[in-house]
Design an enzyme around this catalytic site. Sequence first.
Site, short mmCIF file in Angstrom:
data_model
loop_
_atom_site.label_atom_id
_atom_site.label_comp_id
_atom_site.label_asym_id
_atom_site.label_seq_id
_atom_site.Cartn_x
_atom_site.Cartn_y
_atom_site.Cartn_z
N ALA A 1 0.86 -0.95 -0.01
CA ALA A 1 -0.01 -0.09 -0.14
C ALA A 1 0.97 1.13 0.17
O ALA A 1 0.54 2.28 -0.50
CB ALA A 1 -1.00 0.02 0.99
N THR A 2 1.96 1.16 0.67
CA THR A 2 3.00 2.52 0.69
C THR A 2 3.14 2.82 -0.78
O THR A 2 3.11 4.05 -1.28
CB THR A 2 4.15 1.88 1.48
OG1 THR A 2 4.05 1.71 2.83
CG2 THR A 2 5.22 3.34 1.55
N ASN B 1 -6.09 2.80 10.31
CA ASN B 1 -5.43 1.88 10.80
C ASN B 1 -4.92 1.84 12.38
O ASN B 1 -4.94 0.88 13.16
CB ASN B 1 -4.00 1.66 10.18
CG ASN B 1 -3.38 2.78 10.00
OD1 ASN B 1 -4.07 3.94 9.56
ND2 ASN B 1 -2.15 3.21 10.65
N SER C 1 -3.17 -3.86 0.12
CA SER C 1 -1.89 -4.31 0.78
C SER C 1 -2.21 -5.97 1.18
O SER C 1 -3.20 -6.11 1.57
CB SER C 1 -1.52 -3.77 2.10
OG SER C 1 -0.51 -4.37 2.77
N GLY C 2 -1.36 -6.68 0.73
CA GLY C 2 -1.43 -8.38 0.97
C GLY C 2 -1.30 -8.58 2.46
O GLY C 2 -2.11 -9.38 3.03
N CYS D 1 8.30 5.50 19.87
CA CYS D 1 9.53 6.23 20.66
C CYS D 1 10.37 6.59 19.46
O CYS D 1 10.86 5.43 18.74
CB CYS D 1 9.96 4.91 21.31
SG CYS D 1 9.56 4.74 23.08
C1 LIG Z 1 -0.35 -1.13 6.73
C2 LIG Z 1 -0.85 0.30 5.99
C3 LIG Z 1 -0.09 0.90 4.83
C4 LIG Z 1 0.95 0.48 4.46
O1 LIG Z 1 0.99 -0.65 3.63
P1 LIG Z 1 2.35 -1.73 3.24
O2 LIG Z 1 1.68 -2.74 2.35
O3 LIG Z 1 2.94 -2.16 4.40
O4 LIG Z 1 3.13 -0.78 2.59
C5 LIG Z 1 -0.65 1.97 4.53
N1 LIG Z 1 -1.83 2.58 4.37
C6 LIG Z 1 -2.46 2.10 5.74
C7 LIG Z 1 -3.84 2.51 6.06
C8 LIG Z 1 -2.00 0.69 6.22
O5 LIG Z 1 -2.98 0.22 7.37
#
Ligand SMILES: *Cc1c(COP(=O)(O)O)cnc(C)c1O
Length: 386
Positions: free
Chosen positions: A73-74, A153, A201-202, A328
């Site tokens: 997702a990043t 999240n 995201s997987g 932290c």
């Molecule tokens: C986990 C998450 C991401 C990042 O996803 P990755 O697949 O780890 O890069 C981005 N946005 C939200 C809302 C998430 O929960």
Amino acid sequence: MSDRIYLDHNATTPVDPRVLEKILPYFTEIYGNAASNDHDFGYEAKKAVDKAREQIARVINAKPEEIIFTSGATESDNIALRGIAEKYADKGDHIITCVTEHKAVLDVCKKLESLGKKITYLPVDQYGMVDPEDVRKAITPDTILISLMFANNEIGTIHPIEEIGKIATEHDIFFHTDAAQAVGHLPIDVQKMNIHLMSMSGHKIYGPKGIGALYRKKSNPRVEIEPITFGGGHERGVRSGTLNVPAIVGFGEAVRIGNKEMNKENKKYREWAEYMLTELRKEVPEIQLNGHPKNRLPNNLNISIPGIESRALIVKLKEVAIATGSACTSAKVEPSHVIEALGFGDQRAHNALRFSFGRQNTQEKIDQAMNHLVSNIKRLKAFSSK
Ligand SMILES: *Cc1c(COP(=O)(O)O)cnc(C)c1O
């Protein structure tokens, strides 16, 4: 190891054994390059990728060719925001987002600001919800994109996605949503919700880490993206690089299973969240719920316990893996930008705990986690009142 109870599924999930089983042959037996179509090895890999593409497209009501595989997702957030900002620069330079977004959106927005783009960071209410009217009011003739997450999240709040999609469409603006926490957990229909771009995201849905996708609408309207990386022109030129076939196979299967089982799973999670909140309030009546009381991710429970520093609590709570409302950094403890945005002050973030349930949790383990938690809260309370 086996005695520890994992309640941090909003951070990541284990790979479902059914997913793992589907993946394994693609490491050693069906190892072709999905882009090498001169022989059956490549063809078989491509077939597997096509199947995953269909599985994902079906669940969100998209077309297979609208799914672009990424590393997560990043990366999808980066491609969506940077790709639109660059492609449509002559149309406008303004993007609307909100203060509780994941860093994968916020940090890209900061980068875009440094490149001269204008970003509006909408506030949220006490439940972490953006007001669709605020979205409407923020639109200017220069606005090209609205980017608002599907579900948060940290606090689980689910945005009014369909309403926001409607506003975007009425104004001829693209709508991107980061749905990392929602795909495979909540029903999603990109057509009905007027979503033009969506990050997935997987590893948040019992698939592998390092795999994800970007949904990009291809017609009515067609969304063009300027790539941010260049190479072999894979994924319709949007994301070059050899496809990670095993991970893609697992991602497709994970989405399929998530969609099939979400109702049953969510019912169980809602009961646990309700149960934990009720039981904890018997011990500490002043516990505050963070996030929306109803429009929230079923598997997420985020609370603040006044008088208890969550970091002090988790140091003691070795048996249960949960997240706090602060991070932290090298110098100091930074309160979560999400909980701060709710407007109750920093302390609420320092007192915050996030429980997120998952497929392998059982009622018995939830009870055990509760017992550990309550005894540690009591101990800390007794200590602090001395
Ligand atoms: C986990 C998450 C991401 C990042 O996803 P990755 O697949 O780890 O890069 C981005 N946005 C939200 C809302 C998430 O929960």
